[in-house]
Design an enzyme around this catalytic site. Structure first.
Site, mmCIF file in Angstrom:
data_model
loop_
_atom_site.group_PDB
_atom_site.id
_atom_site.type_symbol
_atom_site.label_atom_id
_atom_site.label_comp_id
_atom_site.label_asym_id
_atom_site.label_seq_id
_atom_site.Cartn_x
_atom_site.Cartn_y
_atom_site.Cartn_z
ATOM 1 N N ASP A 121 7.067 4.166 22.914
ATOM 2 C CA ASP A 121 6.548 3.856 24.251
ATOM 3 C C ASP A 121 5.369 4.741 24.637
ATOM 4 O OD1 ASP A 121 8.668 2.118 24.361
ATOM 5 O OD2 ASP A 121 9.937 3.455 25.542
ATOM 6 N N HIS A 181 21.430 12.398 27.411
ATOM 7 C CA HIS A 181 22.521 13.362 27.499
ATOM 8 C C HIS A 181 22.179 14.562 26.626
ATOM 9 C CE1 HIS A 181 24.191 10.386 24.351
ATOM 10 N NE2 HIS A 181 23.733 11.416 23.674
ATOM 11 N N GLU A 217 17.793 17.283 31.247
ATOM 12 C CA GLU A 217 18.688 17.410 30.088
ATOM 13 C C GLU A 217 18.616 18.805 29.472
ATOM 14 O OE1 GLU A 217 20.874 15.317 29.688
ATOM 15 O OE2 GLU A 217 20.065 13.596 30.782
#
Length: 513
Positions: A121, A181, A217
């Site tokens: 992306d 996560h 994170e």
């Protein structure tokens, strides 16, 4: 006769379908809630066992726990606000259990990181930059140092993954939902950080900002748990903010420094008092309020005053009017009884004219705020309804000035009650029926009847500056005369006090005649 019978059967079938759709929707919502609570609140109910009263009681208890964490009204019911939070994209780390506490950190200050693979992306350089800046968020307030390596095992291994991936005990759920996560410090998976490749990652466009998610994170990878402070980086839900102006909250700083300590202290340099300039294009305000026929703009130790339909702008020290008030106020509003309430941290003061009323400051919690609210970002009273809106992060409360109580059904997300106003509000006031919301150097004119933004302008539009001037513009601390669009800014306290007194004397005389 056959036609009538067929029509009757069709009618019965068609009308009976609606309750089934509603029931299916309720079941889907409950299944969503069960999955959410299993993942983030240790519900530990497997399969479809919702009908059991014992399990339903457990679910209600976990909903209450979740509502309390997010600052919602605690009911134990799956209401619309609770569902909205559950459907908001967020971090995949649980809010409770072993992750509900700050964990031991790394036993060293020099840490390595490695990016195993890149998202398509974004350009590789943009990913490198986002990851580096996400780590620097924490190194700027601690002794931690991060070094990138391209081979071998790093302390923090970073990867973009989808669904079930490798030996990782956590999984991703496709677009939206869980964004990433990370694992707390330790051997094996300790420190490893994963991002969901099914999301649309971006630097500054539409999609999820990689820097913001990565910085969050990495907080987990360094030992931090989730915070229920809605202004904190470690708040579990994704909040779209301007990354260039993103600050750590005091809650984030306190948490990370409790593990690693702060930066080595340098000798403090004496600070010269800064004076804001009305035509600075980056001017922001701490608080704004009306006061009878004036609007007051607070900034640091100073305030600007403008009169309705008069072009003169006055600039003064706050202490010249109210010596007992602190600088750097955070919110202010005028109530229906012509009194001003000003807020800083957990305290507020009430002002009548030039006098701060006795027995102040008082705690904001006497107004009905829960203990978790530590400061008010902005406040504005709707003169028509006599309801005051208080803004705290992404939430707003509504206060009834007649009953002096908080309205039921609040807090609500700001964007839900004021569509178009999606993130925190710095200051607010009402003028000619419109609300004006300030955020950074922008101000949004808002029609509270149609619930639409009608105009976007600079915060200092009220000062009618012909053209923005550099914020380093030099001027005399005691006297500044700036001619911009016919405006004259006055610094003489005696003259401003005289004008203030004459205006209010004439106003009061006209009222009682």
């Amino acid at each position: 006769m056959k036609r009538l019978l067929l029509l009757f059967l069709f009618f019965i079938t068609f009308s009976s379908a609606f309750p089934l759709v509603r029931m299916t929707e309720n079941e889907e919502n409950m299944q969503l809630a069960q999955a959410y609570l299993n993942q983030f609140y240790s519900l530990e109910i497997e399969g479809n066992h919702l009908v059991q009263s014992k399990n339903r009681s457990l679910i209600d208890d976990k909903i209450r726990e979740m509502q309390a964490f997010f600052g919602l009204t605690v009911t134990g019911k799956l209401d619309s606000n609770t569902l909205e939070i559950m459907k908001t994209p967020r971090c995949g780390v649980p809010d409770v259990g072993q992750y509900g506490y700050t964990l031991p950190g790394w036993r060293k200050y020099n840490l390595t990181y490695r990016i195993i693979n890149y998202t398509p992306d974004m350009a590789r350089a943009a990913v490198d930059e986002a990851i580096q800046e996400g780590l620097e968020v924490w190194s700027k307030v601690t002794p931690l140092k991060f070094t990138k390596i391209s081979k071998g095992i790093a302390d923090i291994m970073i990867a973009f993954r989808t669904r079930v991936h490798g030996r990782c005990p956590r999984y991703f759920d496709g677009p939206l939902g869980v964004l990433g996560h990370a694992f707390p410090p330790g051997p094996g998976l300790g420190g490893d950080t994963h991002f969901d490749e099914d999301e649309n990652w971006t630097k500054d466009g539409a999609g999820f900002n990689l820097f913001l998610v990565a910085a969050h994170e990495f907080g987990h990878a360094l030992g931090l748990s989730h915070s229920n402070d809605q202004t904190a980086l470690m708040f579990p839900n994704y909040v779209s903010l301007d990354p260039r102006k993103y600050p750590l909250s005091q809650d984030d700083i306190n948490g990370i420094q409790s593990i690693y300590g702060g930066l080595p202290k340098e000798p403090a340099k004496p600070k010269e008092p800064t004076i804001p300039h009305a035509c600075d294009p980056d001017l922001t305000f701490d608080a704004i309020t009306t006061f009878r026929r004036e609007v007051m703009f607070f900034k640091g130790r100073h305030l600007w005053r403008i009169y309705y339909d008069i072009t003169d702008v006055e600039f003064e020290l706050i202490a010249s009017f109210w010596p007992s008030l602190p600088a750097d106020l955070q919110a202010a509003y005028e109530n229906p009884r012509d009194k001003i309430l000003v807020f800083k941290d957990e305290n507020f003061w009430m002002i009548r004219g030039y006098a701060v009323l006795p027995d102040y400051p008082k705690s904001i919690h006497t107004l009905g705020f829960p203990g978790r609210v530590k400061k008010i970002d902005a406040a504005v009273c709707d003169k028509t309804t006599r309801k005051t809106y208080f803004f705290v992060g992404i939430w707003c409360w509504r206060f009834d000035e007649m009953t002096q109580t908080m309205d039921k059904g609040f807090p609500q997300r700001v964007v839900k009650h004021f569509p178009g106003i999606s993130i925190r509000v710095d200051a607010a006031f009402q003028y000619k029926g419109f609300f004006f919301f300030s955020r950074g150097s922008k101000q949004f004119e808002y029609d509270i009847k149609t619930k639409n933004i009608t105009r976007i302008m600079r915060t200092n539009t009220w000062f009618q500056c012909k053209e923005p001037k550099n914020s380093s513009f030099g001027f005399d601390i005691n006297k500044e005369k700036a001619h911009s669009g016919g405006i004259k800014i006055l610094y003489h306290k005696s003259l401003s006090l005289f004008i203030f007194g004459i205006v209010h004397l004439l106003k009061n005389t006209s009222i009682y005649q």
